[in-house]
Design an enzyme around this catalytic site. Structure first.
Site: not given
Ligand SMILES: Nc1nc2c(c(=O)[nH]1)N[C@H]1C(S)=C(S)[C@@H](COP(=O)(O)OP(=O)(O)OC[C@H]3O[C@@H](n4cnc5c(=O)[nH]c(N)nc54)[C@H](O)[C@@H]3O)O[C@H]1N2
Ligand SMILES: Nc1nc2c(c(=O)[nH]1)N[C@H]1C(S)=C(S)[C@@H](COP(=O)(O)OP(=O)(O)OC[C@H]3O[C@@H](n4cnc5c(=O)[nH]c(N)nc54)[C@H](O)[C@@H]3O)O[C@H]1N2
Ligand SMILES: [Mo]
Length: 787
Positions: A119, A121
């Protein structure tokens, strides 16, 4: 490249052009982007950052003792080797595990012991998108792999909506309707502009800010329901409600009860378009369980005055109301419920058939979701056939590695975890994205071999045996496009590969050749030939519509190309016009307020308030009294380019900052800038305190993405010194229905850190790398770098 040579490129957080000036890469956001993201400024530091991996690395214990489960994985140092040696060793191990041309025939599949769910991005770019590459490779050499389903972004929400509403991707929200028609936008989880910065595959236009401003200018009102003030733009007419985190369902039930009690429920809508409301109504009124879900009942749970709940229900009933729910609400225990309940509330209001009203999911989370779909196909790299019929819900990775053969449930079925011998990861950072990282560490000791491709020394590379250094997107050419973004971007190479980094495609090609599978993997094409090939369907479709359709070479040298968007009405519109002719893709064809499948999975068959283990109204607050919100970081995408300018500017001495409320800070003697320790039963992390009125008492916010650097500190136990919150979060599934990531909310304790302060670990110091001593060289291989 000359100094004035301007080139285009794309990233998940924006399209840009770049040129080299005085030895640095100067980035200019795409001229047609109305609101570019500051995250773009992380890119220049990446090209030459000391955290870049320069040569293939092999973990010493693996090199000396061969493959096998190993507790030293994660503690060991790495030996730099030449490419040929690393590729030979990797190919030999893949062969030992069954890879080779035989896997392309029918019969048992060696890939059944390979985890390739991988998994992450990755980067923008349709060809070098490494998730597509790794799947294609594993299909070609292993006949398949154990994959993963759903995402960390959306799992509980995706699973429940698929059952009760149909695939959410078929019901996208519309920014345009919000700009033009919505009168009241209620955003559960807010609508954070910082999150709008990123969309998978790239985004050429950030439209949330201008859309909200247009709606506001028309008189639209907004309600942001979120613990953080800055989860919604500063606009006039924003009501901000901060219920206790994780209690949105109770709040919505209180609203629903008021609609019921005041005769505002649209029973005609419910009868025509939904199924099972009567079961829900019995629960709402207390007929079923003796508890009426009144605003007063809800107020106790949410810690909001009952009058505010009534007022919100009244406002929703008297205006054209759109209810949107952020992904964050379902990244939580019983995260199915708030999503299902918000949909039910929108149905009770009955305004759903009107433009701009109704329900949407993820509008606040992924910006491109609200844009119209494209009317031409995009370039695609085919992934081949996966003959292993085995997937895990993506956030079960630690369980998979720790419990081979054990049962688990998913979508009402019982399944069993595979026995994984090889983990092959590329384009993701599990030691960023997974929860309970100490448990994941244990899981990663179990496989025989872990192979990772990375461009930088992330925390995850430390848990690998073989690390192949990969190029950054900026170091190769590609085509940038995303299914709801109106521009296709020629991603021109901005810099030569750093050190000895190679493209993932080149690495997989070399391995495939050593495994006698080169032809099925490459089909005889170079990267450029693949791009040319993949471009054809888009060009053909543009030509058929009489639109500009440059040939491939012209496209790659030109500017981003605007693509046509589709204007056909969405499925929800057609459903509302005639629900019998255009049913939803649910078991009953209707919107299900009662679901037999959900009921059979152990959850109530209708949306319901279920008390989570870790929330501010629960027993556990006697031990850990703060609700940690681990949300997405403002200054970067996840953990990517954490060393970049924007990300670093938001840290203190290289350490992540955590926000807390002034009352809490005063009580604990914490000043702005003090380092604090956050801990619970799973681990501890250090962060720099930022004191802010933007969040309520007993809530602390520490975004994800600091690179995990655990140290066994005296008196603190295993402690991440860089401020990664996932050492604290729990990796329990949202429920036995979805098994989704529930990492958003966790209970923690906090105190000022008064002991001697360890430095944050810099990005370039995550791995211990040794140059090889000459006598260690494998026969016939020239030792590297021991001059
Ligand atoms: N506690 C908590 N944990 C969370 C979340 C949260 O809200 N709370 N959010 C979750 C969510 S929504 C997501 S999507 C995940 C994200 O989790 P990830 O998608 O695993 O996070 P990234 O940091 O985007 O990791 C991408 C990695 O790919 C590498 N990469 C980029 N391009 C390339 C390439 O072309 N080739 C290779 N080989 N590597 C590459 C980058 O250097 C980076 O290390 O985290 C989740 N974790
Ligand atoms: N700059 C930036 N933008 C991103 C990303 C990033 O890493 N950086 N990640 C991208 C990815 S992979 C994803 S999946 C999306 C994720 O998008 P989301 O999941 O919507 O993003 P979060 O920032 O985790 O959460 C948004 C807000 O929800 C609120 N929240 C948390 N728990 C609760 C709750 O129980 N109730 C309510 N009402 N609010 C709550 C928090 O205050 C938080 O700031 O964002 C994307 N956009
Ligand atoms: Mo995500």
């Amino acid at each position: 490249m000359t100094t004035d040579d301007i080139r285009y490129h794309s990233s998940h957080w924006g399209t840009f052009s770049a040129r080299h000036r005085n030895g640095t890469l100067e980035i200019t956001p795409f001229a047609k982007d109305p609101d570019p993201s500051p995250v773009l400024d992380n890119i220049p530091a990446a090209l030459n950052h000391p955290a870049r991996l320069s040569k293939p690395l092999i973990r010493r214990g693996w090199l000396e003792n061969g493959p096998g489960p190993d507790r030293r994985r994660g503690e060991d140092d790495f030996v730099e080797v030449e490419w040929d040696e690393a590729l030979d060793l990797a190919a030999k191990e893949l062969r030992r595990l069954g890879a080779g041309p035989d896997q392309r025939r029918d019969g048992p599949v060696a890939g059944a012991h390979v985890f390739g769910g991988s998994y992450g991005w990755a980067s923008a770019g349709r060809f070098h998108h490494v998730q597509s590459q790794i799947h294609r490779f594993l299909n070609a050499v292993f006949g398949g792999y154990v994959g993963s389903v759903d995402s960390y972004s959306s799992a509980a929400g995706a699973v429940i909506l698929e059952l009760v509403w149909g695939n959410p991707l078929n019901h996208p929200p519309s920014w345009r309707e919000i700009a033009e028609d919505t009168e009241l936008l209620i955003a559960f989880g807010g609508l954070a502009l910082r999150n709008h910065s990123s969309s998978p595959g790239g985004t050429s236009q950030h439209v949330a800010r201008s859309t909200l401003e247009a709606a506001a200018a028309r008189g639209c009102q907004f309600v942001s329901v979120s613990p953080l003030r800055d989860d919604f733009a500063d606009l006039p007419e924003v009501t901000r409600l901060a219920p206790r985190p994780a209690t949105d369902v109770a709040l919505m039930l209180g609203m629903a009860w008021h609609l019921h009690a005041s005769g505002r429920v649209d029973h005609d809508y419910l009868a025509r378009y939904t199924r099972g409301y009567e079961h829900f109504e019995a629960y709402l009124t207390g007929k079923a369980d003796g508890i009426a879900k009144t605003p007063e009942w809800a107020a106790e749970i949410c810690d909001l005055p009952a009058g505010q709940i009534v007022d919100l229900a009244e406002r929703a009933a008297s205006k054209r109301t759109h209810i949107t729910v952020a992904y964050s609400l379902q990244r939580s225990r019983y995260g199915e419920e708030p999503i299902w309940m918000a949909l039910t509330l929108a149905a009770m209001l009955g305004q759903y058939p009107s433009r701009g009203a109704g329900f949407s999911y993820g509008l606040a989370s992924i910006g491109n979701l609200g844009k119209p779909p494209l009317d031409v196909p995009l370039p695609v790299l085919p992934q081949g056939r996966n003959r292993v019929d085995d997937v895990i819900p993506v956030a079960r990775i630690a369980e998979l590695l720790l419990n081979p053969g054990e049962p688990y449930t998913y979508k009402g079925e019982t399944r069993h975890y595979a026995d994984i011998r090889l983990v092959y990861w590329a384009g993701g950072n599990p030691f960023h994205h997974h929860q309970d990282l100490e448990k994941l560490r244990e899981g990663f000791t179990r496989p025989d071999t872990v192979i990772i491709h990375e461009s930088v020394s992330t925390a995850s590379t430390r848990y690998a045996d073989i690390i192949f250094p990969a190029t950054l997107s900026a170091e190769r050419e590609d085509i940038g496009a995303s299914s709801r973004d109106p521009f296709m971007v020629p991603m021109q190479q901005l810099a030569p590969p750093r050190h000895e980094a190679r493209d993932d495609y080149a690495i997989f090609t070399e391995l495939a050749a050593r495994l006698d599978c080169k032809e099925p993997f490459t089909e005889g094409r170079t990267s450029r030939e693949w791009l040319r090939h993949m471009y054809k369907p888009t060009r053909r479709a543009l030509g058929q519509r009489g639109l500009p359709a440059p040939d491939f070479d012209e496209f790659m040298l030109g500017e981003p190309l605007e693509l046509p968007v589709a204007s056909a009405p969405g499925h929800m519109t057609r459903f509302h016009e005639d629900p019998d002719a255009n049913p939803l893709d649910t078991p009953s064809g209707k919107l299900e307020i009662w679901s037999d499948i959900v009921a059979s999975s152990g959850l109530p068959g209708h949306p319901a308030w279920i008390e989570p283990e870790e929330w501010l109204g629960g027993e556990l607050t006697r031990i850990h009294r703060f609700q940690l919100v681990a949300n997405q970081p403002r200054g970067r995408l996840h953990s990517q380019l954490d060393f970049g300018a924007t990300s670093m500017s938001l840290k203190q001495d290289g350490r992540e900052c955590a926000r807390l409320n002034p009352q809490d800070a005063a009580r604990m003697g914490i000043q702005d800038g003090d380092v604090i320790r956050l801990w619970n039963q799973r681990g501890a992390t250090l962060a720099a305190a930022r004191i802010s009125d933007d969040l309520p008492p007993c809530v602390v916010q520490l975004s994800t993405g600091a690179w995990y650097a655990p140290r066994d500190l005296q008196g603190s136990g295993m402690t991440c010194v860089n401020g990664n919150p996932n050492i604290l979060t729990s990796d329990i599934g949202a429920s036995g229905l979805s098994q989704g990531c529930a990492g958003q909310l966790t209970l923690v304790s906090i105190a000022r850190w008064d002991a001697p302060l360890p430095d944050a670990v810099p990005h370039e110091a995550m791995l211990q790398i040794s140059r090889r001593r000459p006598r260690e060289a494998a026969p016939g291989v020239t030792p590297s770098g021991d001059a």
